[in-house]
Design a protein around this motif. Structure first.
Motif, short mmCIF file in Angstrom:
data_model
loop_
_atom_site.label_atom_id
_atom_site.label_comp_id
_atom_site.label_asym_id
_atom_site.label_seq_id
_atom_site.Cartn_x
_atom_site.Cartn_y
_atom_site.Cartn_z
N ALA A 29 0.83 -1.21 0.00
CA ALA A 29 0.00 0.00 0.00
C ALA A 29 0.87 1.26 0.00
CB ALA A 29 -0.94 -0.01 1.20
N ILE A 30 1.97 1.22 0.73
CA ILE A 30 2.89 2.36 0.74
C ILE A 30 3.53 2.52 -0.64
CG2 ILE A 30 5.10 3.19 1.67
CD1 ILE A 30 4.24 1.84 4.35
N TYR A 31 3.95 1.42 -1.24
CA TYR A 31 4.57 1.47 -2.57
C TYR A 31 3.61 2.07 -3.59
CZ TYR A 31 6.41 -0.09 -7.05
OH TYR A 31 6.86 -0.13 -8.35
N LEU A 32 2.32 1.74 -3.48
CA LEU A 32 1.33 2.23 -4.43
C LEU A 32 0.84 3.64 -4.10
CD1 LEU A 32 -0.78 -1.04 -4.83
CD2 LEU A 32 0.77 -0.03 -6.52
N GLY A 33 1.34 4.21 -3.01
CA GLY A 33 0.94 5.56 -2.63
C GLY A 33 -0.38 5.64 -1.91
N GLU A 34 -0.89 4.50 -1.45
CA GLU A 34 -2.17 4.47 -0.75
C GLU A 34 -2.02 4.79 0.73
OE1 GLU A 34 -3.76 0.86 -3.68
OE2 GLU A 34 -3.43 0.49 -1.55
N LEU A 35 -0.83 4.58 1.28
CA LEU A 35 -0.53 4.87 2.68
C LEU A 35 0.75 5.69 2.77
CD1 LEU A 35 -1.06 1.46 4.58
CD2 LEU A 35 -2.57 3.46 4.63
N GLU A 36 0.81 6.55 3.77
CA GLU A 36 2.05 7.25 4.05
C GLU A 36 2.99 6.30 4.80
OE1 GLU A 36 3.13 10.29 3.21
OE2 GLU A 36 1.31 10.51 2.02
N PRO A 37 4.29 6.35 4.54
CA PRO A 37 5.20 5.40 5.20
C PRO A 37 5.34 5.59 6.70
CG PRO A 37 6.42 6.99 3.89
CD PRO A 37 4.97 7.18 3.54
N ASP A 38 5.23 6.82 7.19
CA ASP A 38 5.31 7.10 8.63
C ASP A 38 6.52 6.41 9.25
OD1 ASP A 38 4.57 8.20 11.03
OD2 ASP A 38 3.22 6.57 11.57
N TYR A 39 7.71 6.74 8.76
CA TYR A 39 8.93 6.12 9.26
C TYR A 39 9.12 6.42 10.75
CZ TYR A 39 9.95 6.02 4.25
OH TYR A 39 9.88 5.82 2.90
#
Length: 437
Positions: free
Chosen positions: A201-211
């Motif tokens: 989901a992060i890779y697809l831009g659906e979620l922020e990574p929030d490191y």
């Protein structure tokens, strides 16, 4: 006839016609190109422009005849191939349209309009799986040129197709990549794949990574929920001792290939990056050198190098390296000459870690800094680090430093997650390659 300036009358007539085109004076441009074509029957610019004009008047047969002449005279002209493909598509000749557009893309992989139109033809032929990477590559190549970012940056005739392509890519990539994980989900359940699923989901831009740590910035694929550890505890790698016992053997074979001065190549020569060398590597004393003798590069074994170091290769075959088709592992003798400084940068994914087995460590100021933590190499003693944390290395000593560098799995991934990452990254690589990326 050639003028005193060295240009021909045909060149001047073509320039006049193109100037009319730029000014939007279509009728005058058509007349000028018509005159040019009477003198030069195979002029590619004239044939293409007159074909566009004929097409605009609904004269498809005339347009097709003109483009056919252009293609016969200039078979490698990508503008002709693109125009021919678009016209054949409108006429319902999907096989001919596919052939023309595919050839245009083969000749000019960054030709985004041809890629877009190829995607349209593939979808019309019921090949959505092939259309999606064509659409995706077209969008990315166009956006690299500042186009297709909004209605204002998209030519009006292309807007409906561009928007359709973007919708198709958004939903199609999600379905395609998620399907790669389906067999594992069915076997092990959703919970076992939760972290990798969030990574997708992060890779697809659906979620922020929030490191959790601001020093960590993966450039490609990030799996959340893994401990954010710049340097890993040795206990997590029980195979270190096995590798370390072979240090002398590996060093001996390294010295032999280093003395032969063959098989080494610039490590940075393989970066998929257009930035200048000085943004990655510097040396205030001399030419910076970060060379590598590769056993594996992007997951592909270098058989010639392996044959030159048979005992080292035999040891490598026993190690639990991170193996993903056409991606991993990277394994090499890494050579950093005196004064060379590998500047701060980030790696691609936290799913694998980089291991160093130091082979030659001269006295002096040399170290690897990861996430602000400085590590001093010790010959024969391994360590592993997460290169998605900002890291750099320098050799300010008076002698060359050599380490064996190799990729291993992040020890905090489960076996199921490793299977999932392997399937997913391989699939993403296949898709991106088909997209011309």
């Amino acid at each position: 006839m050639t003028t005193t300036s060295g240009t021909t009358a045909a060149d001047e007539r073509r320039a006049t016609a193109l100037a009319f085109v730029a000014q939007g004076r279509v009728a005058e441009a058509e007349r000028a190109f018509g005159e040019l074509l009477r003198e030069h029957a195979d002029d590619v610019d004239a044939l293409n422009f007159l074909a566009i004009c004929a097409h605009g008047r609904g004269q498809a047969d005339a347009a097709l005849e003109l483009l056919g002449r252009a293609h016969a005279a200039h078979p490698g002209d990508t503008t002709t191939l693109t125009n021919l493909g678009v016209l054949q598509r409108e006429l319902g000749h999907l096989d001919e349209a596919h052939a023309a557009l595919a050839e245009a893309v083969r000749l000019a992989p960054a030709l985004y309009v041809a890629r877009l139109r190829l995607g349209e033809v593939l979808e019309a032929r019921g090949r959505l799986g092939q259309a999606l990477p064509a659409y995706f590559g077209a969008i990315l190549h166009a956006q690299e040129h500042g186009l297709w970012l909004s209605d204002a940056t998209t030519d009006a005739p292309l807007r409906p197709l561009v928007k359709h392509a973007m919708r198709a890519v958004a939903s199609g990539r999600r379905m395609l990549f998620a399907s790669l994980l389906t067999p594992l989900r069915e076997k092990h359940g959703d919970a076992a794949l939760a972290r990798v699923g969030r990574g997708l989901a992060i890779y697809l831009g659906e979620l922020e990574p929030d490191y959790p740590d601001p020093r960590q910035r993966p450039k490609f694929f990030y799996v959340p929920g893994l401990p954010a550890t710049p340097v890993f505890a040795r206990e997590l790698f029980p195979w270190f001792e096995t590798l370390e016992t072979h240090t002398a053997t590996i060093r001996e074979e390294m010295r032999a290939v280093l003395a032969a001065d063959s098989g080494f190549e610039p490590f940075l020569g393989h970066f998929d990056d257009t930035a200048p060398l000085a943004s990655h590597l510097r040396n205030e004393r001399d030419t910076p050198v970060w060379d590598a003798f590769f056993f594996f590069r992007h997951g592909v074994r270098n058989d010639a190098n392996a044959a030159r170091c048979p005992r080292t290769s035999a040891v490598l075959d026993t190690l639990p390296l991170c193996r993903i088709r056409e991606h991993s592992p990277e394994v090499c003798f890494s050579v950093l000459t005196p004064g060379s400084h590998i500047l701060p940068h980030h790696g691609v994914t936290n799913t694998r870690v980089v291991t160093h087995l130091p082979l030659v460590v001269p006295d002096g100021d040399l170290a690897l800094a990861v996430g602000g933590q400085s590590l001093r190499w010790q010959e024969g003693r391994c360590f592993s680090f997460d290169d998605t944390f900002e890291h750099e290395a320098w050799n300010r000593s008076d002698a060359t430093r050599v380490v064996m560098l190799l990729d291993a799995w992040n020890p905090h991934l489960t076996e199921i997650e490793r299977e999932a990452v392997t399937s997913l990254i391989s699939g993403i690589g296949d898709f991106n390659r088909a997209a011309g990326l």
